[in-house]
Design a protein around this motif. Structure first.
Motif, short mmCIF file in Angstrom:
data_model
loop_
_atom_site.label_atom_id
_atom_site.label_comp_id
_atom_site.label_asym_id
_atom_site.label_seq_id
_atom_site.Cartn_x
_atom_site.Cartn_y
_atom_site.Cartn_z
N ALA A 138 14.78 -9.65 -8.30
CA ALA A 138 15.92 -10.22 -9.02
C ALA A 138 17.23 -9.58 -8.57
N GLU A 139 17.18 -8.29 -8.30
CA GLU A 139 18.40 -7.57 -7.89
C GLU A 139 18.66 -7.66 -6.40
N GLY A 140 17.72 -8.27 -5.68
CA GLY A 140 17.86 -8.33 -4.22
C GLY A 140 17.81 -6.95 -3.58
N ALA A 141 17.02 -6.06 -4.18
CA ALA A 141 16.94 -4.68 -3.66
C ALA A 141 16.32 -4.68 -2.26
N ASP A 142 16.79 -3.74 -1.45
CA ASP A 142 16.24 -3.61 -0.09
C ASP A 142 14.87 -2.96 -0.10
N LEU A 143 14.72 -1.97 -0.97
CA LEU A 143 13.46 -1.20 -0.96
C LEU A 143 12.94 -0.96 -2.36
N LEU A 144 11.63 -1.03 -2.48
CA LEU A 144 10.96 -0.62 -3.72
C LEU A 144 9.99 0.49 -3.36
N LEU A 145 10.24 1.68 -3.93
CA LEU A 145 9.36 2.82 -3.67
C LEU A 145 8.44 3.00 -4.88
N ILE A 146 7.14 2.92 -4.65
CA ILE A 146 6.19 3.01 -5.77
C ILE A 146 5.41 4.32 -5.70
N ASP A 147 5.60 5.15 -6.72
CA ASP A 147 4.81 6.38 -6.84
C ASP A 147 3.43 6.00 -7.38
N THR A 148 2.43 6.77 -7.03
CA THR A 148 1.08 6.48 -7.51
C THR A 148 0.41 7.76 -7.98
N ALA A 149 -0.70 7.58 -8.68
CA ALA A 149 -1.44 8.74 -9.18
C ALA A 149 -2.14 9.44 -8.03
N GLY A 150 -2.42 10.73 -8.21
CA GLY A 150 -3.07 11.49 -7.15
C GLY A 150 -4.27 12.27 -7.64
N ARG A 151 -4.96 11.67 -8.62
CA ARG A 151 -6.13 12.37 -9.17
C ARG A 151 -7.34 12.08 -8.30
N LEU A 152 -7.69 13.02 -7.48
CA LEU A 152 -8.86 12.78 -6.62
C LEU A 152 -10.17 13.08 -7.34
N GLN A 153 -10.07 13.66 -8.55
CA GLN A 153 -11.30 14.01 -9.28
C GLN A 153 -12.15 12.77 -9.53
N ASN A 154 -11.45 11.65 -9.76
CA ASN A 154 -12.20 10.43 -9.99
C ASN A 154 -11.78 9.38 -8.97
N ARG A 155 -12.42 9.49 -7.82
CA ARG A 155 -12.02 8.68 -6.69
C ARG A 155 -12.19 7.19 -6.91
N ALA A 156 -13.27 6.82 -7.59
CA ALA A 156 -13.54 5.39 -7.81
C ALA A 156 -12.42 4.78 -8.65
N ASP A 157 -12.01 5.51 -9.69
CA ASP A 157 -10.91 5.05 -10.55
C ASP A 157 -9.62 4.91 -9.76
N LEU A 158 -9.35 5.93 -8.96
CA LEU A 158 -8.11 5.93 -8.19
C LEU A 158 -8.09 4.77 -7.20
N MET A 159 -9.24 4.54 -6.58
CA MET A 159 -9.33 3.45 -5.61
C MET A 159 -9.06 2.12 -6.29
N GLU A 160 -9.67 1.95 -7.47
CA GLU A 160 -9.48 0.70 -8.22
C GLU A 160 -8.00 0.56 -8.63
N GLU A 161 -7.40 1.69 -9.05
CA GLU A 161 -6.01 1.67 -9.49
C GLU A 161 -5.08 1.26 -8.33
N LEU A 162 -5.30 1.87 -7.17
CA LEU A 162 -4.46 1.54 -6.01
C LEU A 162 -4.69 0.09 -5.57
N ALA A 163 -5.95 -0.32 -5.58
CA ALA A 163 -6.27 -1.69 -5.17
C ALA A 163 -5.61 -2.70 -6.10
N LYS A 164 -5.58 -2.36 -7.39
CA LYS A 164 -4.98 -3.28 -8.36
C LYS A 164 -3.47 -3.38 -8.18
N ILE A 165 -2.85 -2.25 -7.89
CA ILE A 165 -1.40 -2.26 -7.61
C ILE A 165 -1.13 -3.18 -6.42
#
Ligand code: GDP
Length: 298
Positions: free
Chosen positions: A177-204
């Motif tokens: 909407a703002e015509g922004a040039d860049l969108l920087l997306i921070d993500t979680a870094g919990r490697l303790q539960n890799r399956a969850d993290l993978m699903e979370e990143l895949a969903k994003i």
């Protein structure tokens, strides 16, 4: 602006022992090669890469007499040769917004690096939106807001524990909407539960692709140089979790041995987009292979 070269640490200090400046020329023989290999391994380069570097250095030079300066120069040349192909800034793309997903384990410097990147892009005249996608760490969201304020960039947040993918979708909507040039997306870094993290990143990734099938345009993996050889396994893990397109190596201002960058370049060949050299907003430098190699060797 004279940016501080990444501190070389161990390797440059140890080099003095193998090739003391005051010593006479030494014959390049197996014993010396072995010493050099040990040094390179001690600098976090890993066995495979250390062997390759010394083998290249030895080629056509066995039995030659070399001064300490010549040894260092040859070593730096071999290291720079490995690093040159990966020294590439993050490519800017025509898509609006260019979506940059930032991944990495907690503590690696994701938040700080996003702040620094946002500031650099702003200085280059780009409009930037940040999404605080690590919704499970309230402290991380707060930190990111502080960095956003410093960089003069809006930070989209969501209540603690809410779905990072919906936040990413909203951020995408706003950036469009703002015509922004860049969108920087921070993500979680919990490697303790890799399956969850993978699903979370895949969903994003899934939800932002609803808006732009070509997104994310970059997936940056942030690595902490002080973790040494551990950085190698982090690349392996994150390559399984996400489509990593480039690396940012942080904390090269500290006592990090830095040699792990050579191992990373040799093993994975992923571009090194930038290096973190401090905790301030301007402490993000382009990666300069020659400067790095010379500093590493000392
Ligand atoms: P995150 O958990 O991955 O988001 O990591 P943060 O961005 O919060 O960084 C963790 C710590 O590392 C903080 O104390 C930062 O100030 C520090 N840090 C990040 N990058 C650098 C760097 O390049 N050099 C130094 N010395 N510290 C850094």
């Amino acid at each position: 602006e004279p940016s501080e070269a990444p501190k070389a640490g161990l390797l440059s200090r140890l080099m003095g022992r193998v090739a003391p400046a005051a010593a006479p020329r030494r014959v390049l023989d197996d014993a010396m090669l072995e010493q050099l290999e040990e040094l390179l391994i001690a600098s976090d380069m890993g066995v495979e890469t250390a062997l390759r570097v010394t083998a290249n250095l030895a080629e056509g030079r066995m039995g030659k007499r070399l001064s300490s300066d010549e040894i260092k120069k040859l070593l730096a040349t071999e290291i720079a040769r490995i690093m040159e192909p990966v020294a590439r800034p993050m490519p800017l793309m025509p898509q609006r917004p260019q979506v940059v997903l930032v991944v990495g384990v907690n503590g690696s410097g994701k938040t700080t690096t996003i702040g620094k990147l946002a500031s650099q892009f702003r200085a280059a005249g780009k409009s930037v939106v940040i999404a605080a996608g690590d919704t499970f760490r309230a402290a991380a969201v707060e930190q990111l807001q502080v960095w956003g304020d410093r960089a003069g960039v809006p930070v989209m947040t969501a209540p603690e524990g809410s779905d990072p993918a919906s936040l990413a979708f909203e951020a995408m909507t706003r950036a469009e909407a703002e015509g922004a040039d860049l969108l920087l997306i921070d993500t979680a870094g919990r490697l303790q539960n890799r399956a969850d993290l993978m699903e979370e990143l895949a969903k994003i990734v899934r939800v932002i692709r609803k808006k732009d099938p070509s997104a994310p345009h970059n997936t940056l993996l942030v690595l902490d140089a002080t973790t040494g050889q551990n950085a190698l396994s982090q690349v392996e893990v994150f390559q399984k979790l996400a489509d990593v397109s480039g690396l940012v190596m942080t904390k090269l201002d500290g006592t990090a041995k830095g040699g792990v960058l050579v191992a990373l370049a040799d093993r994975f060949g992923l571009p090194i987009h930038a290096i973190g050299v401090g905790e301030q907003i301007d402490d993000l430098d382009a990666f300069d292979p020659e400067e790095f190699a010379v500093a590493l060797v000392g």
